[in-house]
Write a protein that holds these residues in place. Structure first.
Motif, PDB file in Angstrom:
ATOM      1  N   PHE A 235       0.836  -1.204   0.000  1.00  0.00           N
ATOM      2  CA  PHE A 235       0.000   0.000   0.000  1.00  0.00           C
ATOM      3  C   PHE A 235       0.869   1.251   0.000  1.00  0.00           C
ATOM      4  CE2 PHE A 235      -2.693   3.317   1.776  1.00  0.00           C
ATOM      5  CZ  PHE A 235      -3.918   3.099   1.161  1.00  0.00           C
ATOM      6  N   ARG A 236       1.842   1.293   0.887  1.00  0.00           N
ATOM      7  CA  ARG A 236       2.656   2.502   1.056  1.00  0.00           C
ATOM      8  C   ARG A 236       3.498   2.823  -0.166  1.00  0.00           C
ATOM      9  NH1 ARG A 236       7.617   2.174   5.091  1.00  0.00           N
ATOM     10  NH2 ARG A 236       8.556   1.338   3.156  1.00  0.00           N
ATOM     11  N   ASP A 237       4.101   1.808  -0.765  1.00  0.00           N
ATOM     12  CA  ASP A 237       5.097   2.050  -1.811  1.00  0.00           C
ATOM     13  C   ASP A 237       4.600   1.828  -3.230  1.00  0.00           C
ATOM     14  OD1 ASP A 237       6.888   2.653   0.200  1.00  0.00           O
ATOM     15  OD2 ASP A 237       7.812   0.668   0.227  1.00  0.00           O
ATOM     16  N   TRP A 238       3.431   1.193  -3.377  1.00  0.00           N
ATOM     17  CA  TRP A 238       2.933   0.941  -4.736  1.00  0.00           C
ATOM     18  C   TRP A 238       1.567   1.552  -4.962  1.00  0.00           C
ATOM     19  CZ3 TRP A 238       4.628  -0.329  -9.390  1.00  0.00           C
ATOM     20  CH2 TRP A 238       3.709  -0.775 -10.363  1.00  0.00           C
ATOM     21  N   PHE A 239       0.563   1.006  -4.308  1.00  0.00           N
ATOM     22  CA  PHE A 239      -0.800   1.426  -4.643  1.00  0.00           C
ATOM     23  C   PHE A 239      -1.096   2.872  -4.251  1.00  0.00           C
ATOM     24  CE2 PHE A 239      -1.856  -3.212  -4.840  1.00  0.00           C
ATOM     25  CZ  PHE A 239      -2.335  -3.202  -6.136  1.00  0.00           C
ATOM     26  N   THR A 244      -2.656   8.333  -5.740  1.00  0.00           N
ATOM     27  CA  THR A 244      -2.670   9.773  -5.483  1.00  0.00           C
ATOM     28  C   THR A 244      -2.065  10.585  -6.628  1.00  0.00           C
ATOM     29  OG1 THR A 244      -0.605   9.532  -4.222  1.00  0.00           O
ATOM     30  CG2 THR A 244      -2.672   9.518  -2.982  1.00  0.00           C
ATOM     31  N   LYS A 245      -1.121  10.007  -7.365  1.00  0.00           N
ATOM     32  CA  LYS A 245      -0.426  10.767  -8.406  1.00  0.00           C
ATOM     33  C   LYS A 245      -1.073  10.655  -9.789  1.00  0.00           C
ATOM     34  CE  LYS A 245       4.192  10.358  -6.336  1.00  0.00           C
ATOM     35  NZ  LYS A 245       5.554   9.770  -6.527  1.00  0.00           N
ATOM     36  N   TYR A 246      -1.796   9.560 -10.048  1.00  0.00           N
ATOM     37  CA  TYR A 246      -2.184   9.278 -11.431  1.00  0.00           C
ATOM     38  C   TYR A 246      -3.687   9.069 -11.628  1.00  0.00           C
ATOM     39  CZ  TYR A 246       2.853   8.634 -11.657  1.00  0.00           C
ATOM     40  OH  TYR A 246       4.209   8.821 -11.563  1.00  0.00           O
ATOM     41  N   GLY A 247      -4.477   9.812 -10.861  1.00  0.00           N
ATOM     42  CA  GLY A 247      -5.895   9.841 -11.193  1.00  0.00           C
ATOM     43  C   GLY A 247      -6.841   9.202 -10.209  1.00  0.00           C
ATOM     44  N   ALA A 287      -2.142   2.068 -17.391  1.00  0.00           N
ATOM     45  CA  ALA A 287      -3.258   2.712 -16.694  1.00  0.00           C
ATOM     46  C   ALA A 287      -2.864   4.094 -16.187  1.00  0.00           C
ATOM     47  CB  ALA A 287      -3.718   1.831 -15.538  1.00  0.00           C
ATOM     48  N   ALA A 288      -1.637   4.223 -15.713  1.00  0.00           N
ATOM     49  CA  ALA A 288      -1.162   5.496 -15.170  1.00  0.00           C
ATOM     50  C   ALA A 288      -0.644   6.442 -16.251  1.00  0.00           C
ATOM     51  CB  ALA A 288      -0.058   5.243 -14.158  1.00  0.00           C
ATOM     52  N   LYS A 289      -0.470   5.924 -17.456  1.00  0.00           N
ATOM     53  CA  LYS A 289       0.093   6.703 -18.563  1.00  0.00           C
ATOM     54  C   LYS A 289       1.501   7.203 -18.237  1.00  0.00           C
ATOM     55  CE  LYS A 289      -3.703   6.239 -20.891  1.00  0.00           C
ATOM     56  NZ  LYS A 289      -3.763   5.193 -21.948  1.00  0.00           N
ATOM     57  N   THR A 290       2.239   6.417 -17.495  1.00  0.00           N
ATOM     58  CA  THR A 290       3.621   6.750 -17.180  1.00  0.00           C
ATOM     59  C   THR A 290       4.372   5.479 -16.842  1.00  0.00           C
ATOM     60  OG1 THR A 290       5.022   8.263 -15.904  1.00  0.00           O
ATOM     61  CG2 THR A 290       3.318   7.085 -14.702  1.00  0.00           C
ATOM     62  N   ASP A 291       5.670   5.469 -17.061  1.00  0.00           N
ATOM     63  CA  ASP A 291       6.496   4.298 -16.795  1.00  0.00           C
ATOM     64  C   ASP A 291       6.667   4.122 -15.286  1.00  0.00           C
ATOM     65  OD1 ASP A 291       8.439   2.331 -16.581  1.00  0.00           O
ATOM     66  OD2 ASP A 291       9.630   3.090 -18.255  1.00  0.00           O
TER      67      ASP A 291
END
Length: 322
Positions: A235-239, A244-247, A287-291
């Motif tokens: 949760f802390r390092d991935w999801f 929060t950053k990508y939508g 999904a995030a449109k970023t690497d």
């Protein structure tokens, strides 16, 4: 006699003029009310009435063999209790219904039956499990089965049913069947519940339950896991960073859309295999449109095997771009 006749004519003339003036006056103050005919009733779709759910439902899955009683239903939810659940319990009628309505609106799919079938037990069957519309185990119904609680209050009891609804999301969204990410490597990616954690956080926020969302975030933020390595903080390092950053909700929905569209399925829309780490990172990057490789390296560590899987995923799924 003539004078009286002339007076009457004058009265009629003044009455006519007055009526015209009344009808026209007020044009600056209000719009005239115009009656229009109703739309052609033949053009209106008839409201589809759902069948009344059975009053009783006898379990025939796993080790469950109770005869359950229907205690509530509407067009989105049917609730069954076993014989030991307190009949004064009512909060699931609204809460679980709200979770399902939010989930259907957000993620889509789930077959022809719009209802969720929710089962609650007291004193037996600890934990819970889901059922899916494409499986006969639960009579081809999207179902959640929640065990062993007293369920007396909503407070302290929402996590389990919400978690079980997530299994329906991961296994039945957007017409696809099955969950390529469920399970531990090499037969899956996120185990049983790691993806569920961010879904639950999103649901609590989506339903306006800010205190519950904060409670849940505090609960899972520093949970440590040994998949795929020791000291993994899913949760802390991935999801949570991705969310929060990508939508926020959008990135979760987009992940399942991409999975349903591109991951291998058979003619019946069942996924044909489980996902590997490289594919997981590739699909989430889409999904995030970023690497997201750098985020994955921080969260999960990085191996030459993962590197090779990601390289191959980009070849196998070229339409997923970022």
């Amino acid at each position: 006699m003539i004078r009286k006749f002339q007076v009457c004519l004058l009265c009629l003339f003044l009455l006519a003029v007055g009526s015209t003036m009344v009808a026209c006056s007020g044009g600056d103050d209000e719009e005239p009310v115009i009656d229009t005919p109703d739309d052609d009733p033949d053009d209106e779709e008839e409201e589809v009435k759902l069948p009344v759910p059975p009053e009783f439902w006898t379990e025939h899955w796993h080790d469950h063999r109770q005869t359950l009683e229907r205690v509530y239903y509407d067009d989105d939810l049917v609730v069954y209790f076993d014989k030991d659940v307190d009949r004064t319990v009512r909060w699931p009628f609204q809460y679980v219904g709200d979770v399902w309505r939010y989930t259907k609106k957000t993620y889509g799919g789930y077959g022809d039956d719009p209802r969720l079938w929710a089962v609650f037990h007291t004193g037996r069957h600890s934990g819970g499990h889901p059922g899916y519309y494409f499986d006969s185990d639960h009579d081809n119904r999207n179902a959640i089965d929640c065990g062993d609680g007293t369920w007396l209050t909503q407070e302290g009891n929402i996590d389990l049913p919400t978690h079980e609804v997530f299994h329906i999301v991961e296994s039945a969204s957007f017409g696809a069947k099955g969950s390529p990410g469920f399970g531990n490597p090499p037969n899956g990616v996120w185990g049983d519940s790691k993806f569920a954690e961010i879904y639950q956080y999103d649901v609590y926020l989506g339903l306006g339950l800010t205190a519950e969302a904060n409670r849940w975030k505090d609960h899972v933020m520093n949970q440590v896991n040994d998949n795929p390595k020791a000291l993994t903080y899913w949760f802390r390092d991935w999801f949570y960073p991705i969310y929060t950053k990508y939508g926020k909700t959008k990135v979760l929905v987009e992940y399942f859309k991409l999975q349903a569209k591109y991951f291998p399925k058979d003619a019946n829309n069942h996924f044909t295999r489980q996902m590997n780490w490289g594919e997981f990172v590739h699909f989430f990057s889409g999904a995030a449109k970023t690497d997201l490789q750098e985020t994955a390296e921080t969260a999960f560590g990085w191996t030459t095997e993962m590197e090779g899987q990601l390289y191959q995923a980009k070849i196998d799924f070229p339409d997923i771009t970022y």
